[in-house]
Write a protein that holds these residues in place. Structure first.
Motif, PDB file in Angstrom:
ATOM      1  N   LEU A   1       0.816  -1.312   0.078  1.00 45.28           N
ATOM      2  CA  LEU A   1      -0.136  -0.014   0.108  1.00 45.28           C
ATOM      3  C   LEU A   1       0.776   1.122   0.044  1.00 45.28           C
ATOM      4  O   LEU A   1       2.121   1.256   0.485  1.00 45.28           O
ATOM      5  N   GLY A   2       0.156   2.657  -0.268  1.00 40.21           N
ATOM      6  CA  GLY A   2       0.908   3.700  -0.252  1.00 40.21           C
ATOM      7  C   GLY A   2       1.372   4.111   1.312  1.00 40.21           C
ATOM      8  O   GLY A   2       0.772   3.336   2.267  1.00 40.21           O
ATOM      9  N   GLY A   3       2.154   5.078   1.276  1.00 38.62           N
ATOM     10  CA  GLY A   3       2.582   5.477   2.545  1.00 38.62           C
ATOM     11  C   GLY A   3       3.752   4.770   3.112  1.00 38.62           C
ATOM     12  O   GLY A   3       4.319   4.019   2.421  1.00 38.62           O
ATOM     13  N   ALA A   4       4.138   5.222   4.298  1.00 39.73           N
ATOM     14  CA  ALA A   4       5.483   4.664   4.935  1.00 39.73           C
ATOM     15  C   ALA A   4       5.127   3.985   6.057  1.00 39.73           C
ATOM     16  O   ALA A   4       4.320   4.027   6.954  1.00 39.73           O
ATOM     17  N   GLY A   5       5.896   2.900   6.325  1.00 42.66           N
ATOM     18  CA  GLY A   5       5.938   2.097   7.577  1.00 42.66           C
ATOM     19  C   GLY A   5       6.752   2.595   8.436  1.00 42.66           C
ATOM     20  O   GLY A   5       7.681   3.450   8.177  1.00 42.66           O
ATOM     21  N   GLY A   6       6.909   2.126   9.589  1.00 40.13           N
ATOM     22  CA  GLY A   6       7.822   2.837  10.811  1.00 40.13           C
ATOM     23  C   GLY A   6       7.578   2.009  11.868  1.00 40.13           C
ATOM     24  O   GLY A   6       7.003   1.141  12.263  1.00 40.13           O
ATOM     25  N   ALA A   7       8.556   2.654  13.162  1.00 41.05           N
ATOM     26  CA  ALA A   7       8.714   1.905  14.383  1.00 41.05           C
ATOM     27  C   ALA A   7       9.200   2.932  15.467  1.00 41.05           C
ATOM     28  O   ALA A   7       9.690   3.825  15.312  1.00 41.05           O
ATOM     29  N   LEU A   8       8.863   2.317  16.554  1.00 41.85           N
ATOM     30  CA  LEU A   8       9.217   3.020  17.645  1.00 41.85           C
ATOM     31  C   LEU A   8      10.535   2.617  17.913  1.00 41.85           C
ATOM     32  O   LEU A   8      10.754   1.296  17.871  1.00 41.85           O
ATOM     33  N   VAL A   9      11.794   3.323  18.296  1.00 39.04           N
ATOM     34  CA  VAL A   9      13.093   2.677  18.578  1.00 39.04           C
ATOM     35  C   VAL A   9      13.526   3.228  19.845  1.00 39.04           C
ATOM     36  O   VAL A   9      13.494   4.566  20.137  1.00 39.04           O
ATOM     37  N   ARG A  10      14.234   2.325  20.453  1.00 44.17           N
ATOM     38  CA  ARG A  10      14.939   2.893  21.654  1.00 44.17           C
ATOM     39  C   ARG A  10      16.528   2.294  21.340  1.00 44.17           C
ATOM     40  O   ARG A  10      16.585   1.127  21.304  1.00 44.17           O
TER      41      ARG A  10
END
Length: 130
Positions: free
Chosen positions: A57-66
């Motif tokens: 799908l369009g758009g970006a994936g992402g994550a919380l990162v420590r």
């Protein structure tokens, strides 16, 4: 450039459990653990929790990162999450432990935005067309 410029995002956090609870409550999603990259990243205690995403799908994936040496806070990159009506997610922010920095406002023909500060001190945007 022949595609949308943003393909991934990371929101840096200090307290992963607190940040996970905040984002799951505001967006009503479940974040899932990502394996850390091999090498130095896993040695310094890096943790990643991904937002639900479909790479087709369009758009970006992402994550919380420590991660050591990458603290959260204001003045960094501002990520905007797409919403059906950003007032809905905005209404969940304070109960989830964050604060509304700027309530939903019009950006003319481009829709509406709201700005929130998460439990880690990151400024995050919400965007919708209604």
């Amino acid at each position: 450039m022949k595609h949308n410029p943003v393909v991934w995002f990371e929101i840096h956090v200090t307290d992963m459990a607190r940040a996970k609870a905040f984002y799951e409550a505001v967006f009503q999603v479940q974040l899932n653990a990502l394996p850390t990259p091999p090498g130095d990243a896993s040695a310094n205690g890096m943790q990643m929790l991904a937002f639900p995403a479909d790479m087709n799908l369009g758009g970006a994936g992402g994550a919380l990162v420590r991660m050591e040496g990458a603290p959260p806070g204001p003045g960094g990159t501002l990520v905007y999450f797409g919403c059906e009506d950003c007032a809905v997610e905005q209404a969940r922010v304070e109960q989830a432990g964050g604060r509304v920095h700027q309530a939903k406002f019009s950006i003319g023909e481009f829709g509406f935005c709201a700005l929130m500060v998460d439990t880690e001190g990151n400024m995050v945007g919400l965007h919708s067309m209604k």
